[in-house]
Motif scaffolding. Structure first.
Motif, mmCIF file in Angstrom:
data_model
loop_
_atom_site.group_PDB
_atom_site.id
_atom_site.type_symbol
_atom_site.label_atom_id
_atom_site.label_comp_id
_atom_site.label_asym_id
_atom_site.label_seq_id
_atom_site.Cartn_x
_atom_site.Cartn_y
_atom_site.Cartn_z
ATOM 1 N N GLN A 279 80.659 26.435 69.793
ATOM 2 C CA GLN A 279 80.574 26.655 68.354
ATOM 3 C C GLN A 279 81.944 27.184 67.970
ATOM 4 O OE1 GLN A 279 77.250 29.387 68.355
ATOM 5 N NE2 GLN A 279 75.854 27.707 67.861
ATOM 6 N N LYS A 303 81.615 25.345 63.109
ATOM 7 C CA LYS A 303 80.644 26.153 62.367
ATOM 8 C C LYS A 303 81.268 26.776 61.131
ATOM 9 C CE LYS A 303 77.287 25.301 64.990
ATOM 10 N NZ LYS A 303 76.351 24.312 64.485
ATOM 11 N N ASP A 342 78.638 24.362 58.458
ATOM 12 C CA ASP A 342 77.662 25.437 58.275
ATOM 13 C C ASP A 342 78.168 26.504 57.298
ATOM 14 O OD1 ASP A 342 75.373 26.842 58.734
ATOM 15 O OD2 ASP A 342 75.432 26.589 60.903
ATOM 16 N N LYS A 447 69.796 28.585 54.138
ATOM 17 C CA LYS A 447 70.665 27.999 55.172
ATOM 18 C C LYS A 447 70.452 28.699 56.503
ATOM 19 C CE LYS A 447 74.478 26.498 52.263
ATOM 20 N NZ LYS A 447 75.787 26.898 51.769
ATOM 21 N N THR A 448 70.248 30.007 56.437
ATOM 22 C CA THR A 448 70.086 30.762 57.681
ATOM 23 C C THR A 448 68.794 30.350 58.404
ATOM 24 O OG1 THR A 448 71.330 32.558 56.704
ATOM 25 C CG2 THR A 448 70.038 33.125 58.650
ATOM 26 N N SER A 451 69.584 27.133 60.360
ATOM 27 C CA SER A 451 70.740 27.035 61.256
ATOM 28 C C SER A 451 70.598 28.032 62.404
ATOM 29 C CB SER A 451 72.029 27.331 60.463
ATOM 30 O OG SER A 451 73.039 27.808 61.321
ATOM 31 N N TYR A 453 72.826 28.730 64.541
ATOM 32 C CA TYR A 453 74.064 29.521 64.619
ATOM 33 C C TYR A 453 73.973 30.724 63.677
ATOM 34 C CZ TYR A 453 78.749 31.083 63.513
ATOM 35 O OH TYR A 453 79.837 31.880 63.283
ATOM 36 N N ARG A 454 73.599 30.449 62.429
ATOM 37 C CA ARG A 454 73.506 31.545 61.451
ATOM 38 C C ARG A 454 72.448 32.574 61.868
ATOM 39 N NH1 ARG A 454 74.679 30.938 55.581
ATOM 40 N NH2 ARG A 454 76.231 29.318 55.325
#
Ligand code: B12
Ligand code: SF4
Length: 476
Positions: A279, A303, A342, A447-448, A451, A453-454
């Motif tokens: 990432q 990201k 992202d 979005k979180t 995702s 990653y988030r």
């Protein structure tokens, strides 16, 4: 010969260890490159990251004395140069035989001033260091005159002298990969007060220099306006090594990672092909933003994309010599969004000479209108090495003696700029207005939720995020 290389801390007070630690977001690639080159040539080298390891000046001095090197080299950016000067002094009191060297941007643009202010610094290295450090090692070992070394300033019979510039390394593929094992620190990447790289993280540089000439930036001077890229193949080999060492998150610290889209795409396709699964974070220029390139970057694990948007007013973009337009910024952000990046960060600079309050507000409003996830508002600074510094000096606004080590906000010294305190209040308010809008917060939460990653970043930063929302975290 024994070399100790030290990344000096930006804060010579050094009481606030945690603060110092977070300054050392990334490993000092500069010193890791130099150390690796020296080792390849048979020299004995150890490296210390003073802020990364949270060491005080005394602890650093103690470490150096224990290592007992022949040469002590510092990497310094602005205020860390002051720490390097202080450590050199304390070292020389105990062991005057150690040769002390300073390099990096601070050294490159202040070589004479450093020799004048710090009698315990012997040699200043200007610009790229790999060839210079090897020439220095050769001369010091064989007691040859330093005038044979390019790219340095030193004292000859108490008179400061400068040698010719060191030619740039033509093929940077010829450099070894920096040996990150020389420093044992868990690095992180702070953005808006949150650590956006909570997994095993490091930095990498796939190209050096930049072909642009923004007035606020000194990169062009170091690389003399040349862009030298590593081949995709060479970059992928280092990435494969990092993957094998367990790194999961990376930042490309290139000045111009996307300058040659073909190369960027080749690197990204290689990352996908080799299933590297990183990432990563990089910077991008808004005038270089094909959907195809962004899509491949996202597929390869991009990201966070950090755009230098700088300002909403064409007049100021022209003054900055940024050679972009606000429309290009808008297109770039929308294209990155469409490609599925992202997190998009927009970086803005305000506080130029003659910039009006309305123009600053226009930039703040522009940031709000753009579909970015995080605005970063910066106050224009004059540093030795950037054109703004030269302009402020030529206009008589600059007290060079008091400011050369720290740099200074233009709005603190220029009578035609909006006063610095007022700009600080404006951008502080702008940041919190931006991130506390219900529509913005809802979007970010949405979005979180989608995702991974988030989610991971959010889980690692719960206290920090609540501080940001409450306004108790200094983030701008
Ligand atoms: C990563 C980074 C950081 C990291 C540094 C992490 C670390 N431990 O090194 C962090 C986030 C901490 C940071 C902080 C800051 N940074 Co910064 N940073 C960078 C960045 C993006 C990459 C640096 C890098 O790794 N380059 C790759 C390596 C290989 O190149 P290099 O560092 O130039 O090293 C070579 C030579 O300089 C030389 N050299 C370097 N050190 C030494 C030492 C010796 C002994 C020798 C012989 C040679 C030598 O040889 C090296 C190999 O060729 C640069 C932009 C850039 N592209 O350089 C900005 C940059 C260096 N930063 C900049 C600035 C302004 C800052 C801050 C002042 C920002 C702020 N407002 O707080 C602070 C300064 C902190 C301080 N007071 O010390 C400016 C420098 C401006 C100037 N004239 O000083 C740059 C150029 C960004 C810009 N575009 O303006 N930064
Ligand atoms: S700000 Fe970016 S584009 Fe402009 S000169 Fe510096 S590195 Fe190049």
């Amino acid at each position: 010969m024994k070399f100790c290389l030290v990344s000096a801390s930006p804060n010579e007070g050094l009481d606030e260890r945690e603060k110092n630690k977070s300054m050392a977001a990334f490993p000092p690639l500069s010193l890791l490159y130099l150390a690796t080159v020296l080792k390849e040539h048979g020299e004995d080298v150890s490296v210390l990251d003073q802020p990364g390891q949270g060491l005080s000046v005394d602890e650093t001095v103690e470490w150096v004395l224990k290592e007992d090197p022949d040469v002590l080299g510092f990497s310094a950016l602005s205020t860390s140069g002051m720490t390097a000067g202080l450590i050199s002094h304390n070292i020389k009191e105990k062991n005057p035989d150690i040769t002390t060297i300073i390099g990096n941007h601070y050294a490159t643009f202040n070589a004479e001033r450093i020799l004048n202010r710090y009698s315990d610094v012997d040699i200043v290295v200007r610009g790229e260091g790999e060839k210079t450090i090897l020439q220095l090692a050769h001369c010091l070992k064989n007691k040859k005159p330093l005038r044979d070394v390019n790219g340095i300033n030193y004292r000859n019979n108490k008179t400061a002298v400068a040698t010719h510039d060191q030619p740039l390394i033509k093929k940077i593929d010829s450099l070894p990969f920096p040996d990150r094992k020389l420093i044992n620190v868990d690095y992180h990447c702070m953005m808006a007060g949150a650590n956006v790289a909570p997994k095993k993280f490091t930095s990498i540089v796939s190209s050096r220099g930049c072909v642009y000439s923004c007035r606020f930036c000194s990169c062009k001077e170091i690389a003399r306006n040349h862009w030298r890229a590593r081949s995709a193949q060479n970059t992928l080999e280092e990435l494969a090594l990092l993957a094998s060492q367990g790194y999961k998150q990376l930042i490309f610290v290139d000045d111009s990672f996307t300058l040659n889209p073909k190369r960027t795409i080749e690197i990204c396709k290689g990352m996908v092909r080799e299933r590297m699964d990183f990432q990563w974070i990089c910077e991008g220029r808004v005038d270089n933003c094909s959907l195809e390139m962004f899509r491949v970057m996202v597929k390869a694990g991009l990201k966070i994309l950090y755009f230098g948007i700088e300002n909403a007013n064409q007049r100021l973009l022209d003054y900055f010599n940024k050679t972009i337009t606000p429309q290009q910024a808008e297109t770039a952000v929308k294209t990155a969004r469409k490609a599925g990046v992202d997190v998009i960060v927009g970086s803005f600079i305000v506080g130029a000479p003659d910039e009006t309050r309305e123009e600053i507000q226009n930039t703040i409003n522009f940031a709000k209108r753009l579909p970015i996830d995080l605005p970063q508002f910066n106050i224009l600074g004059a540093h030795p090495g950037n054109d703004i510094w030269n302009e402020m000096e030529a206009k008589g606004f600059l007290d060079v003696e008091s400011n050369w080590e720290t740099g200074v906000a233009v709005s603190k010294i220029c009578p035609t700029a909006v006063p610095c305190g007022e700009i600080k209040r404006m951008i502080h308010k702008a940041f919190f207005d931006h991130v506390r809008r219900p529509s913005f917060l809802l979007k970010q939460i949405g979005k979180t939720l989608t995702s991974s990653y988030r989610k991971n970043v959010a889980a690692s930063n719960l206290t920090r995020i609540s501080d940001i929302i409450k306004g108790t975290n200094a983030v701008t």
